[in-house]
Write an enzyme that holds these catalytic residues in place. Sequence first.
Site, PDB file in Angstrom:
ATOM      1  N   TYR A 171      40.411  39.443  45.328  1.00 34.69           N
ATOM      2  CA  TYR A 171      39.824  38.951  44.075  1.00 34.69           C
ATOM      3  C   TYR A 171      40.559  37.695  43.610  1.00 34.69           C
ATOM      4  O   TYR A 171      39.939  36.693  43.253  1.00 34.69           O
ATOM      5  CB  TYR A 171      39.898  40.055  43.019  1.00 34.69           C
ATOM      6  CG  TYR A 171      39.377  39.646  41.664  1.00 34.69           C
ATOM      7  CD1 TYR A 171      38.019  39.478  41.439  1.00 34.69           C
ATOM      8  CD2 TYR A 171      40.258  39.424  40.601  1.00 34.69           C
ATOM      9  CE1 TYR A 171      37.536  39.100  40.191  1.00 34.69           C
ATOM     10  CE2 TYR A 171      39.788  39.045  39.349  1.00 34.69           C
ATOM     11  CZ  TYR A 171      38.426  38.886  39.155  1.00 34.69           C
ATOM     12  OH  TYR A 171      37.958  38.504  37.914  1.00 34.69           O
TER      13      TYR A 171
ATOM     14  N   SER B  67      36.206  31.895  35.685  1.00 39.82           N
ATOM     15  CA  SER B  67      37.270  32.221  36.634  1.00 39.82           C
ATOM     16  C   SER B  67      37.983  33.440  36.074  1.00 39.82           C
ATOM     17  O   SER B  67      37.344  34.457  35.743  1.00 39.82           O
ATOM     18  CB  SER B  67      38.182  30.995  36.780  1.00 39.82           C
ATOM     19  OG  SER B  67      39.342  31.295  37.484  1.00 39.82           O
TER      20      SER B  67
ATOM     21  N   LYS C 135      39.208  33.785  42.891  1.00 34.57           N
ATOM     22  CA  LYS C 135      39.321  33.057  41.618  1.00 34.57           C
ATOM     23  C   LYS C 135      40.191  31.808  41.784  1.00 34.57           C
ATOM     24  O   LYS C 135      39.918  30.784  41.151  1.00 34.57           O
ATOM     25  CB  LYS C 135      39.844  33.982  40.508  1.00 34.57           C
ATOM     26  CG  LYS C 135      38.873  35.111  40.143  1.00 34.57           C
ATOM     27  CD  LYS C 135      37.519  34.594  39.629  1.00 34.57           C
ATOM     28  CE  LYS C 135      36.611  35.706  39.137  1.00 34.57           C
ATOM     29  NZ  LYS C 135      35.291  35.236  38.681  1.00 34.57           N
TER      30      LYS C 135
HETATM   31  N1  LIG Z   1      36.465  41.983  32.476  1.00 32.99           N
HETATM   32  C1  LIG Z   1      37.572  41.325  32.770  1.00 32.99           C
HETATM   33  O1  LIG Z   1      38.698  41.797  32.501  1.00 32.99           O
HETATM   34  C2  LIG Z   1      37.496  39.986  33.420  1.00 32.99           C
HETATM   35  C3  LIG Z   1      38.658  39.200  33.414  1.00 32.99           C
HETATM   36  C4  LIG Z   1      38.614  37.947  34.026  1.00 32.99           C
HETATM   37  C5  LIG Z   1      37.450  37.507  34.614  1.00 32.99           C
HETATM   38  N2  LIG Z   1      36.338  38.293  34.616  1.00 32.99           N
HETATM   39  C6  LIG Z   1      35.138  37.775  35.261  1.00 32.99           C
HETATM   40  O2  LIG Z   1      34.062  37.820  34.358  1.00 32.99           O
HETATM   41  C7  LIG Z   1      32.835  37.868  35.093  1.00 32.99           C
HETATM   42  C8  LIG Z   1      31.913  38.905  34.483  1.00 32.99           C
HETATM   43  O3  LIG Z   1      32.517  40.174  34.599  1.00 32.99           O
HETATM   44  P1  LIG Z   1      32.410  41.279  33.443  1.00 32.99           P
HETATM   45  O4  LIG Z   1      33.785  41.566  32.990  1.00 32.99           O
HETATM   46  O5  LIG Z   1      31.383  40.935  32.463  1.00 32.99           O
HETATM   47  O6  LIG Z   1      31.965  42.563  34.316  1.00 32.99           O
HETATM   48  P2  LIG Z   1      30.537  43.298  34.444  1.00 32.99           P
HETATM   49  O7  LIG Z   1      30.070  43.764  33.122  1.00 32.99           O
HETATM   50  O8  LIG Z   1      30.733  44.302  35.518  1.00 32.99           O
HETATM   51  O9  LIG Z   1      29.554  42.148  34.919  1.00 32.99           O
HETATM   52  C9  LIG Z   1      29.499  41.679  36.226  1.00 32.99           C
HETATM   53  C10 LIG Z   1      28.151  41.043  36.400  1.00 32.99           C
HETATM   54  O10 LIG Z   1      28.094  40.380  37.679  1.00 32.99           O
HETATM   55  C11 LIG Z   1      26.835  40.705  38.233  1.00 32.99           C
HETATM   56  N3  LIG Z   1      26.790  40.525  39.682  1.00 32.99           N
HETATM   57  C12 LIG Z   1      27.581  41.067  40.627  1.00 32.99           C
HETATM   58  N4  LIG Z   1      27.174  40.666  41.857  1.00 32.99           N
HETATM   59  C13 LIG Z   1      26.099  39.854  41.667  1.00 32.99           C
HETATM   60  C14 LIG Z   1      25.235  39.128  42.510  1.00 32.99           C
HETATM   61  N5  LIG Z   1      25.374  39.154  43.844  1.00 32.99           N
HETATM   62  N6  LIG Z   1      24.243  38.371  41.955  1.00 32.99           N
HETATM   63  C15 LIG Z   1      24.077  38.333  40.614  1.00 32.99           C
HETATM   64  N7  LIG Z   1      24.842  39.019  39.766  1.00 32.99           N
HETATM   65  C16 LIG Z   1      25.847  39.775  40.273  1.00 32.99           C
HETATM   66  C17 LIG Z   1      26.596  42.135  37.823  1.00 32.99           C
HETATM   67  O11 LIG Z   1      25.220  42.423  37.990  1.00 32.99           O
HETATM   68  P3  LIG Z   1      24.620  43.898  38.344  1.00 32.99           P
HETATM   69  O12 LIG Z   1      24.324  44.529  37.025  1.00 32.99           O
HETATM   70  O13 LIG Z   1      23.397  43.581  39.149  1.00 32.99           O
HETATM   71  O14 LIG Z   1      25.668  44.614  39.130  1.00 32.99           O
HETATM   72  C18 LIG Z   1      27.015  42.062  36.378  1.00 32.99           C
HETATM   73  O15 LIG Z   1      25.993  41.523  35.578  1.00 32.99           O
HETATM   74  C19 LIG Z   1      33.219  38.112  36.554  1.00 32.99           C
HETATM   75  O16 LIG Z   1      33.159  36.892  37.268  1.00 32.99           O
HETATM   76  C20 LIG Z   1      34.671  38.580  36.451  1.00 32.99           C
HETATM   77  O17 LIG Z   1      35.402  38.280  37.621  1.00 32.99           O
HETATM   78  C21 LIG Z   1      36.340  39.520  34.030  1.00 32.99           C
END
Ligand SMILES: NC(=O)c1ccc[n+]([C@@H]2O[C@H](COP(=O)([O-])OP(=O)(O)OC[C@H]3O[C@@H](n4cnc5c(N)ncnc54)[C@H](OP(=O)(O)O)[C@@H]3O)[C@@H](O)[C@H]2O)c1
Length: 270
Positions: free
Chosen positions: A146, A132, A150
Amino acid sequence: MAPTVLITGASSGIGKATALLFQQKGWQVAATMRRPEAATDLAALPNVRCVALDVGDRPSIEQAVQATLEAFGDLDVVVNNAGFAVIGPLEAASEEDLQRQFDTNVYGVIRVMQAVLPHFRDRRRGTIINVSSVGGRLAFPVYSLYHGTKWAVEGISESAQFELRPFNIRVRLVEPGAIRTDFYGRSQTPMQKEGLTAYADFTTKVLARIGEVEATAPGPEVVAQTIYQAATDKGDRLRYGVGNGVEPLLLARRLLPSSWFVEMVRRLLT
Ligand SMILES: NC(=O)c1ccc[n+]([C@@H]2O[C@H](COP(=O)([O-])OP(=O)(O)OC[C@H]3O[C@@H](n4cnc5c(N)ncnc54)[C@H](OP(=O)(O)O)[C@@H]3O)[C@@H](O)[C@H]2O)c1
């Protein structure tokens, strides 16, 4: 036999760091992603399979679960990590923005849960970890859709854990604060409505403040560690916050009246 984890969105950021950590810990890893052919570094590791899975495509989810069971013989833990953000004022959201945001971040999580639950019920054991956000417990400006996704994941997970507990299936929520990944780049889509300029200054100011927070944020490895803890904990703990300042922020949310908390966020970000 070593335990098996399936991770969605393992091409980058938190998902990739989680795949690497579980592999180092001796697990069998189904690192799923939309374009597995690009993940040559992960695919070269022992006990890692890069498997095609788009959370928007139910057949691809079912095939990925099947491929994981065939490759590794079992599945113990699923990490619902794939996600992205549309950003900007609510008024700018197009029908496509609404559909894509909720389809990936909410329906995708539900689809993956539904695909693994028959297997988990049969073996009367399993853990579902839904990534989340601290933004699933509180809200910042210009991320309304967004946050909506969540908050939905929080409610879905908290409700589902009641019905899954009798089958010895655990649900966990991992709630990261700001983490330095592609999330703030390619995984954020600005919402744009032709002729709508009224929110431009406000949006620019908020995003600049959020950019400052992101600049000093930790890398995705800290979240991978928390996901590993959530996967290996024995108890019924539901929520795991992780990241700079997350615990005090969540404490403030719990203890302060809503109007005070909202005023605090307004002063910090706008
Ligand atoms: N970074 C933060 O500050 C933060 C904070 C709180 C929560 N989160 C959560 O953490 C999770 C991962 O994010 P991250 O920070 O690691 O960002 P990220 O590096 O941009 O990773 C996002 C991932 O989601 C994948 N994705 C998007 N749409 C998809 C789909 N339809 N099917 C399968 N995969 C898909 C992307 O794949 P592609 O390579 O194919 O695009 C990528 O691997 C997300 O749920 C985000 O909301 C992040």
